[in-house]
Design an enzyme around this catalytic site. Structure first.
Site, PDB file in Angstrom:
ATOM      1  N   THR A   1       0.842  -1.181   0.000  1.00  0.00           N
ATOM      2  CA  THR A   1       0.000   0.000   0.000  1.00  0.00           C
ATOM      3  C   THR A   1       0.883   1.239   0.000  1.00  0.00           C
ATOM      4  O   THR A   1       1.930   1.271   0.673  1.00  0.00           O
ATOM      5  CB  THR A   1      -0.964   0.019   1.197  1.00  0.00           C
ATOM      6  OG1 THR A   1      -1.743   1.219   1.162  1.00  0.00           O
ATOM      7  CG2 THR A   1      -0.256  -0.085   2.533  1.00  0.00           C
ATOM      8  N   GLU A   2       0.492   2.230  -0.766  1.00  0.00           N
ATOM      9  CA  GLU A   2       1.353   3.393  -0.995  1.00  0.00           C
ATOM     10  C   GLU A   2       1.612   4.218   0.260  1.00  0.00           C
ATOM     11  O   GLU A   2       2.564   5.003   0.302  1.00  0.00           O
ATOM     12  CB  GLU A   2       0.738   4.290  -2.072  1.00  0.00           C
ATOM     13  CG  GLU A   2      -0.559   4.943  -1.658  1.00  0.00           C
ATOM     14  CD  GLU A   2      -1.268   5.607  -2.832  1.00  0.00           C
ATOM     15  OE1 GLU A   2      -1.540   6.807  -2.728  1.00  0.00           O
ATOM     16  OE2 GLU A   2      -1.541   4.925  -3.838  1.00  0.00           O
ATOM     17  N   ASN A   3       0.780   4.062   1.278  1.00  0.00           N
ATOM     18  CA  ASN A   3       1.004   4.828   2.504  1.00  0.00           C
ATOM     19  C   ASN A   3       2.007   4.153   3.442  1.00  0.00           C
ATOM     20  O   ASN A   3       2.334   4.702   4.489  1.00  0.00           O
ATOM     21  CB  ASN A   3      -0.314   5.109   3.231  1.00  0.00           C
ATOM     22  CG  ASN A   3      -1.128   3.865   3.484  1.00  0.00           C
ATOM     23  OD1 ASN A   3      -1.301   3.046   2.588  1.00  0.00           O
ATOM     24  ND2 ASN A   3      -1.626   3.706   4.683  1.00  0.00           N
ATOM     25  N   GLY A   4       2.510   2.950   3.070  1.00  0.00           N
ATOM     26  CA  GLY A   4       3.640   2.431   3.806  1.00  0.00           C
ATOM     27  C   GLY A   4       3.545   1.073   4.449  1.00  0.00           C
ATOM     28  O   GLY A   4       3.860   0.928   5.622  1.00  0.00           O
TER      29      GLY A   4
END
Length: 221
Positions: free
Chosen positions: A45-48
């Site tokens: 996921t791009e938020n980490g």
């Protein structure tokens, strides 16, 4: 089953064993709950977060661990949590095998528009987010969306009318009514929801398409 779950279940069938897969905001986040038996993928996921599972049971969630939509996820063996700059280094470095993105429009040339909701002439919201990086750095982009908008207008276009996130990047289009593959000569209709016909899909689709010889009923498992 609502349209979101239907699309997510069908999208999960596009996963291949051993892939690194980014799940974008919206419908794609639900794919984590429907991974087919025998398939092991590393979700990002791009938020980490890298390597995570589906939605936890109520009371078992951790507010510090979430997907791109801010919804709780479960950590699995080998999970890593980091900041978004590391996540985007993975994406921009070409380390994702596929990306599943929600879309506002897609077209018969494989273009995708997935961020720009018009507010007024020349004004759009909410902003492109991470999709620009994902479509540029990922070999397989799968677009997930309803077939038509609230006014009944097709979201599968001849040409996108909203600002385009990426050109010629979409490989598969999955709606609540049908599945299209994007080939070099245009869209190919591969699956139709039970009870519908090719003619029914033609009526609700602005884009031109051909019909696969092995066309089948929309799969959920």
């Amino acid at each position: 089953m609502d349209f979101r779950e239907r699309i997510a279940r069908r999208a999960a069938l596009e996963l291949h064993d051993g892939e690194y897969v980014n799940l974008g905001f919206g419908i794609p986040t639900a794919i984590a709950n429907f991974i087919p038996p025998g398939i092991e993928v590393i979700l990002q996921t791009e938020n980490g977060c890298l390597a995570f599972g589906g939605t936890p049971y109520v009371g078992k969630e951790d507010s510090d661990v979430a997907n791109a939509g801010g919804q709780p996820i479960t950590l699995v063996k080998g999970s890593a949590v980091f900041d978004s700059t590391v996540a985007f280094a993975m994406i921009r470095g070409g380390h994702m095998d596929s990306a599943f993105l929600g879309a506002l429009e897609v077209d018969q040339e494989g273009n995708i528009a997935n961020w720009a909701l018009p507010l007024a002439p020349g004004r759009y919201s909410p902003g492109p987010g991470g999709a620009v990086d994902l479509v540029a750095g990922t070999p397989k982009v799968v677009a997930l969306l309803q077939h038509a908008n609230k006014s009944g207008e097709s979201k599968i276009k001849r040409h996108c009318t909203l600002p385009v996130t990426g050109t010629g990047v979409v490989k598969v289009i999955i709606t609540d009514q049908a599945v299209f593959y994007v080939e070099k000569d245009g869209l190919v209709l591969k699956e139709i929801i039970a009870g519908e016909t090719v003619e029914d899909i033609e009526k609700i689709t602005e884009a031109s398409f051909t019909v696969a010889e092995d066309i089948c009923e929309y799969r959920l498992s």
